[in-house]
Design a protein around this motif. Structure first.
Motif, PDB file in Angstrom:
ATOM      1  N   SER A  15      -4.877  -4.612   7.126  1.00 38.22           N
ATOM      2  CA  SER A  15      -3.205  -4.004   6.742  1.00 38.22           C
ATOM      3  C   SER A  15      -2.485  -4.488   7.986  1.00 38.22           C
ATOM      4  O   SER A  15      -2.683  -4.921   9.017  1.00 38.22           O
ATOM      5  CB  SER A  15      -3.469  -2.817   6.366  1.00 38.22           C
ATOM      6  N   PHE A  16      -1.078  -4.514   7.532  1.00 33.75           N
ATOM      7  CA  PHE A  16      -0.091  -4.671   8.584  1.00 33.75           C
ATOM      8  C   PHE A  16       1.096  -3.692   7.924  1.00 33.75           C
ATOM      9  O   PHE A  16       1.095  -3.617   6.715  1.00 33.75           O
ATOM     10  CB  PHE A  16       0.402  -6.062   9.015  1.00 33.75           C
ATOM     11  N   HIS A  17       1.917  -3.353   9.017  1.00 33.48           N
ATOM     12  CA  HIS A  17       3.093  -2.794   8.651  1.00 33.48           C
ATOM     13  C   HIS A  17       4.418  -3.266   9.165  1.00 33.48           C
ATOM     14  O   HIS A  17       4.205  -3.731  10.419  1.00 33.48           O
ATOM     15  CB  HIS A  17       3.050  -1.190   8.559  1.00 33.48           C
ATOM     16  N   ARG A  35       9.444   2.137   6.226  1.00 36.72           N
ATOM     17  CA  ARG A  35       8.036   1.620   6.663  1.00 36.72           C
ATOM     18  C   ARG A  35       7.424   1.227   5.595  1.00 36.72           C
ATOM     19  O   ARG A  35       6.748   2.016   4.631  1.00 36.72           O
ATOM     20  CB  ARG A  35       7.264   2.712   7.578  1.00 36.72           C
ATOM     21  N   SER A  62      -1.547  -4.696   2.389  1.00 37.37           N
ATOM     22  CA  SER A  62      -2.953  -5.103   2.504  1.00 37.37           C
ATOM     23  C   SER A  62      -2.636  -6.609   3.004  1.00 37.37           C
ATOM     24  O   SER A  62      -1.862  -7.276   2.864  1.00 37.37           O
ATOM     25  CB  SER A  62      -3.614  -5.284   1.199  1.00 37.37           C
ATOM     26  N   SER A  83       4.734   0.779  -4.522  1.00 39.01           N
ATOM     27  CA  SER A  83       3.378   0.863  -4.242  1.00 39.01           C
ATOM     28  C   SER A  83       2.477  -0.025  -5.422  1.00 39.01           C
ATOM     29  O   SER A  83       2.709   0.308  -6.376  1.00 39.01           O
ATOM     30  CB  SER A  83       2.802   2.195  -3.903  1.00 39.01           C
ATOM     31  N   THR A  89       3.593  -0.607   4.303  1.00 39.67           N
ATOM     32  CA  THR A  89       2.220  -1.257   4.838  1.00 39.67           C
ATOM     33  C   THR A  89       2.041  -2.025   3.480  1.00 39.67           C
ATOM     34  O   THR A  89       2.155  -1.672   2.128  1.00 39.67           O
ATOM     35  CB  THR A  89       1.368   0.130   4.915  1.00 39.67           C
ATOM     36  N   ARG A  91       0.960  -1.265   0.036  1.00 37.75           N
ATOM     37  CA  ARG A  91      -0.057  -0.095   0.093  1.00 37.75           C
ATOM     38  C   ARG A  91       0.833   1.240  -0.001  1.00 37.75           C
ATOM     39  O   ARG A  91       0.617   2.405  -0.738  1.00 37.75           O
ATOM     40  CB  ARG A  91      -0.722  -0.040   1.070  1.00 37.75           C
ATOM     41  N   SER A  92       2.014   1.228   0.820  1.00 39.99           N
ATOM     42  CA  SER A  92       2.880   2.258   0.801  1.00 39.99           C
ATOM     43  C   SER A  92       4.260   1.871   1.062  1.00 39.99           C
ATOM     44  O   SER A  92       4.445   0.948   1.809  1.00 39.99           O
ATOM     45  CB  SER A  92       2.186   3.363   1.731  1.00 39.99           C
TER      46      SER A  92
END
Length: 195
Positions: A153-155, A118, A122, A173, A120, A108-109
């Motif tokens: 989500s998780f990061h 960092r 899905s 991304s 992130t 996601r990012s």
């Protein structure tokens, strides 16, 4: 069985469609040290060496593997994380990894954070209950510590060494990755009747 500690970045040098897909993989591993039948994690997917080549090996991905992992997206030139199987007595530097992908996630990012990044991702709903803060997860075969998790989500935080010595540095991304939950979490979920 693997640890999620990547020891080489290989490259797909050819893709041959069969009753699944055969892939020729180039690696810095000495082909003579890789026996036929060896299990090697290819970006988190355990695949069996079926033939030696001058600078690597051939593997076969079944239709099910193609349907459930990112292997179906690999093309000539795709870089992949490699890890040879764990041997008794080897140091367990990451966490125990089967090489059996539980699902796919999407980046996601990617954000700079200190000297690292960092990321992130899905998180498929059926995996969410098996991911915990400070727990382990394998992303494209890389053992990572979860820093935060939601229902979808998780990061994680990536240190410079991991960024530079895995394919995470290639990612953007929207890219899709292989996810494998920590095996302990998988068994706990099964015992609780949640999986």
């Amino acid at each position: 069985m693997f640890t999620g500690i990547i020891t080489d970045i290989g490259k797909v040098v050819d893709v041959i469609d069969t009753d699944g897909r055969d892939l020729l993989i180039q690696s810095s591993y000495d082909p003579a040290s890789v026996p036929l039948g060896a299990s090697i994690a290819h970006s988190g997917v355990c695949l069996t060496v079926t033939e030696h080549t001058a600078d690597g090996w051939r593997v076969h991905a079944s239709p099910e593997t193609l349907a459930l992992t990112t292997v179906s997206r690999w093309r000539q030139g795709t870089r992949i994380n490699l890890e040879r199987s764990l041997r008794m007595g080897d140091e367990l530097g990451g966490h125990l990894v089967f090489g059996h992908v539980d699902g796919l996630g999407t980046i996601r990012s990617i954000e700079p954070e200190g000297d690292g990044y960092r990321l992130t991702f899905s998180l498929p709903a059926d995996l969410a209950r098996m991911v915990a803060v400070k727990g382990s997860i394998a992303v494209d075969g890389i053992s990572l510590t979860v820093n935060g998790v939601t229902d979808n989500s998780f990061h994680v935080t990536i240190i410079p060494h991991t960024w530079g010595h895995t394919t995470l540095g290639d990612r953007q991304s929207g890219d899709v990755v292989n996810l494998e939950a920590d095996m302990l979490a998988r068994y706990v979920a099964r015992q609780l009747g949640q999986h």
